[in-house]
Design an enzyme around this catalytic site. Structure first.
Site, PDB file in Angstrom:
ATOM      1  NE  ARG A  27     -21.818 -19.936  -3.981  1.00 25.72           N
ATOM      2  CZ  ARG A  27     -20.611 -20.175  -3.468  1.00 25.72           C
ATOM      3  NH1 ARG A  27     -19.733 -19.215  -3.358  1.00 25.72           N
ATOM      4  NH2 ARG A  27     -20.302 -21.365  -3.053  1.00 25.72           N
ATOM      5  NE  ARG A  31     -15.384 -14.708  -2.264  1.00 24.21           N
ATOM      6  CZ  ARG A  31     -14.613 -15.790  -2.254  1.00 24.21           C
ATOM      7  NH1 ARG A  31     -13.437 -15.741  -1.665  1.00 24.21           N
ATOM      8  NH2 ARG A  31     -15.000 -16.908  -2.837  1.00 24.21           N
ATOM      9  NE  ARG A  40     -16.819 -12.602   3.860  1.00 26.99           N
ATOM     10  CZ  ARG A  40     -16.137 -13.040   4.909  1.00 26.99           C
ATOM     11  NH1 ARG A  40     -16.092 -12.329   6.011  1.00 26.99           N
ATOM     12  NH2 ARG A  40     -15.504 -14.193   4.859  1.00 26.99           N
ATOM     13  CG  ASP A  77     -22.578 -21.322   2.575  1.00 21.49           C
ATOM     14  OD1 ASP A  77     -22.100 -20.838   1.530  1.00 21.49           O
ATOM     15  OD2 ASP A  77     -22.274 -22.456   2.991  1.00 21.49           O
ATOM     16  CE1 TYR A 153     -17.618 -27.610   1.219  1.00 18.03           C
ATOM     17  CE2 TYR A 153     -19.632 -28.559   0.326  1.00 18.03           C
ATOM     18  CZ  TYR A 153     -18.503 -27.778   0.168  1.00 18.03           C
ATOM     19  OH  TYR A 153     -18.251 -27.159  -1.030  1.00 18.03           O
TER      20      TYR A 153
HETATM   21  O1  1CP Z   1     -26.130 -17.182  -4.895  1.00 20.77           O
HETATM   22  C1  1CP Z   1     -26.166 -16.300  -4.011  1.00 20.77           C
HETATM   23  O2  1CP Z   1     -25.968 -15.103  -4.245  1.00 20.77           O
HETATM   24  C2  1CP Z   1     -26.617 -16.738  -2.617  1.00 20.77           C
HETATM   25  C3  1CP Z   1     -25.602 -17.069  -1.706  1.00 20.77           C
HETATM   26  C4  1CP Z   1     -24.872 -18.404  -1.665  1.00 20.77           C
HETATM   27  C5  1CP Z   1     -25.243 -19.695  -2.095  1.00 20.77           C
HETATM   28  C6  1CP Z   1     -26.442 -20.096  -2.920  1.00 20.77           C
HETATM   29  C7  1CP Z   1     -23.649 -18.521  -0.984  1.00 20.77           C
HETATM   30  C8  1CP Z   1     -22.918 -17.412  -0.375  1.00 20.77           C
HETATM   31  N1  1CP Z   1     -23.304 -19.857  -0.958  1.00 20.77           N
HETATM   32  C9  1CP Z   1     -24.250 -20.582  -1.647  1.00 20.77           C
HETATM   33  C10 1CP Z   1     -24.308 -22.043  -1.845  1.00 20.77           C
HETATM   34  C11 1CP Z   1     -23.092 -22.859  -1.590  1.00 20.77           C
HETATM   35  N2  1CP Z   1     -22.184 -22.766  -0.584  1.00 20.77           N
HETATM   36  C12 1CP Z   1     -22.758 -24.009  -2.345  1.00 20.77           C
HETATM   37  C13 1CP Z   1     -23.604 -24.546  -3.479  1.00 20.77           C
HETATM   38  C14 1CP Z   1     -23.394 -23.793  -4.725  1.00 20.77           C
HETATM   39  C15 1CP Z   1     -22.052 -23.888  -5.378  1.00 20.77           C
HETATM   40  O3  1CP Z   1     -21.620 -25.022  -5.677  1.00 20.77           O
HETATM   41  O4  1CP Z   1     -21.447 -22.832  -5.615  1.00 20.77           O
HETATM   42  C16 1CP Z   1     -21.601 -24.566  -1.802  1.00 20.77           C
HETATM   43  C17 1CP Z   1     -20.865 -25.809  -2.282  1.00 20.77           C
HETATM   44  C18 1CP Z   1     -21.236 -23.768  -0.688  1.00 20.77           C
HETATM   45  C19 1CP Z   1     -20.105 -23.992   0.244  1.00 20.77           C
HETATM   46  C20 1CP Z   1     -19.264 -22.780   0.288  1.00 20.77           C
HETATM   47  N3  1CP Z   1     -19.536 -21.677   1.031  1.00 20.77           N
HETATM   48  C21 1CP Z   1     -18.131 -22.501  -0.502  1.00 20.77           C
HETATM   49  C22 1CP Z   1     -17.556 -23.425  -1.557  1.00 20.77           C
HETATM   50  C23 1CP Z   1     -16.309 -24.067  -1.093  1.00 20.77           C
HETATM   51  C24 1CP Z   1     -15.921 -25.216  -1.977  1.00 20.77           C
HETATM   52  O5  1CP Z   1     -15.876 -26.336  -1.452  1.00 20.77           O
HETATM   53  O6  1CP Z   1     -15.660 -25.003  -3.182  1.00 20.77           O
HETATM   54  C25 1CP Z   1     -17.683 -21.213  -0.159  1.00 20.77           C
HETATM   55  C26 1CP Z   1     -16.487 -20.474  -0.682  1.00 20.77           C
HETATM   56  C27 1CP Z   1     -18.603 -20.705   0.804  1.00 20.77           C
HETATM   57  C28 1CP Z   1     -18.610 -19.340   1.399  1.00 20.77           C
HETATM   58  C29 1CP Z   1     -19.551 -18.410   0.706  1.00 20.77           C
HETATM   59  N4  1CP Z   1     -20.899 -18.663   0.527  1.00 20.77           N
HETATM   60  C30 1CP Z   1     -21.488 -17.583  -0.092  1.00 20.77           C
HETATM   61  C31 1CP Z   1     -20.467 -16.582  -0.314  1.00 20.77           C
HETATM   62  C32 1CP Z   1     -20.692 -15.229  -0.937  1.00 20.77           C
HETATM   63  C33 1CP Z   1     -19.260 -17.125   0.177  1.00 20.77           C
HETATM   64  C34 1CP Z   1     -17.919 -16.444   0.188  1.00 20.77           C
HETATM   65  C35 1CP Z   1     -17.679 -15.942   1.569  1.00 20.77           C
HETATM   66  C36 1CP Z   1     -16.818 -14.722   1.624  1.00 20.77           C
HETATM   67  O7  1CP Z   1     -17.325 -13.619   1.426  1.00 20.77           O
HETATM   68  O8  1CP Z   1     -15.630 -14.901   1.901  1.00 20.77           O
END
Ligand code: 1CP
Length: 351
Positions: A27, A31, A40, A77, A153
């Protein structure tokens, strides 16, 4: 290319022990960076960021410019895959991902791979452009969610604390649940191969919720799908290393290291360093595992924790990373300090 010209990340994933480990952070775009928050705020929604190559490329490059990481991870994502299979997916401000939950076996029948590549074409375009714009020493990582994590999910309709919906399917209707996992194994393989063909040089499969199962279910729904997927990638695209991240696998990390067939394993924060050195590194390269909250706290605790990781896992094939994604509260200057420390370690060990 001679081996010494090869990118540090790829050398480590291919089993080389390096004087200074490559570093990237899960990640790393997101943010905690003001430049991300600005883009964003201007975008229509989170999925638009993922599906607009101009924006996704820019966001991927932001942390590379700021910190000089050794690898970039495609900005996207894990939930673009259910979207591409025909499920409704959206992101709610302040809540997170939402999906129209699948509640019946008929709901599974409505999923289809037919329009997969069409729906994901903007992601492939982002990968192509990134390969052209990244500095030559920076490797490009593609990724997807692991079948179980993505299924959780799809069945819950969003995030979950107890994974009850997914577990009820797995325990009560294993055939239907298995059908979903099989579809995800296939679709995820297709998706990762297309990312590789567009220019991804390594791929990571995130099983963020692997740690919620008893052993037999863990083997069936996390380890077996990982094996099938990895075997296909190694057969069809043998030059591209695979990193598996079965977060929370505990003692079963050992089985992943011996059986899954990947080049590398992402370690969560709880994996003991000495155990990982003895039990995992003889079989695979390892990646991890600094506590993301240590990076928020900073100070001497951070310095000491980073030093411990470098001195132990650094003795074998190793990629420095966090044990889970960077959190939004992370002060950006703590990431700068982390990078300075890793580079200083390298200078000390090169001499
Ligand atoms: O790593 C990076 O910079 C690349 C971007 C990336 C990746 C690899 C994002 C952007 N998401 C992910 C993978 C992801 N998404 C995972 C696996 C990794 C992990 O466990 O962290 C999971 C479970 C998700 C699902 C997801 N998407 C969540 C988690 C929710 C939860 O159940 O805890 C969230 C918050 C998102 C939205 C998201 N994805 C990525 C970003 C930057 C965001 C935030 C969105 C925003 O700007 O509001």
């Amino acid at each position: 290319m001679t081996q010494t010209d090869e990118k540090l990340l790829l050398r480590a994933l291919n089993g080389e022990t390096l004087p200074r480990p490559p570093v990237w952070l899960m990640r790393q775009a997101g943010r905690y960076l003001p430049e991300y928050r600005k883009l964003r705020a201007e975008a229509a929604g989170f999925l638009d960021l993922c599906f607009t190559p101009d924006l996704a490329v820019e966001i991927t490059l932001q942390p590379i410019r700021r910190y000089g990481f050794d690898a970039a991870i495609l900005f996207s994502d894990i939930l673009v895959l259910p979207h591409a299979l025909g499920q409704k997916v959206w992101f709610e401000e302040g809540i997170g991902p939402r999906l129209e939950a699948i509640e019946t076996a008929e709901g599974l029948d409505r999923l289809s791979k037919d329009a997969l590549h069409e729906a994901l074409a903007p992601v492939y375009e982002t990968v192509r452009r990134l390969r052209q714009s990244l500095p030559p020493q920076v490797a490009l990582i593609g990724f997807a969610g692991a079948p179980w994590t993505v299924a959780s999910y799809m069945l819950e309709g969003g995030s979950s604390k107890d994974f009850a919906a997914g577990k009820r399917w797995a325990y009560g209707a294993p055939q239907d649940f298995g059908r979903l996992i099989d579809l995800l194994v296939e679709a995820t393989g297709d998706y990762l191969i297309a990312q590789i063909d567009a220019g991804a040089e390594a791929v990571q499969i995130f099983d963020s919720w692997a740690g919620v199962w008893p052993e037999d279910a863990f083997r069936r729904w996390c380890l077996e799908p990982a094996k099938t997927l990895t075997a296909r990638l190694r057969r069809e695209r043998p030059q591209v290393p695979v990193i598996l991240f079965p977060r929370g696998a505990g003692l079963l990390y050992r089985d992943f290291a011996r059986e899954a067939g990947a080049q590398a394993l992402g370690l969560d924060t709880t994996v003991p360093l000495g155990w990982a050195q003895a039990e995992l590194q003889p079989h695979v390269a390892v990646q991890g595992n600094l506590d993301p909250i240590m990076l928020v706290a900073g100070g001497q605790g951070l310095t000491a924790a980073v030093d411990r990781i470098l001195r132990s896992l650094g003795q074998g094939p190793f990629v420095f990373n966090l044990g889970h994604g960077i959190v939004p509260q992370t002060p950006p200057e703590n990431v700068s300090r982390l990078m300075e420390q890793i580079h200083a370690f390298s200078a000390e060990h090169a001499g």
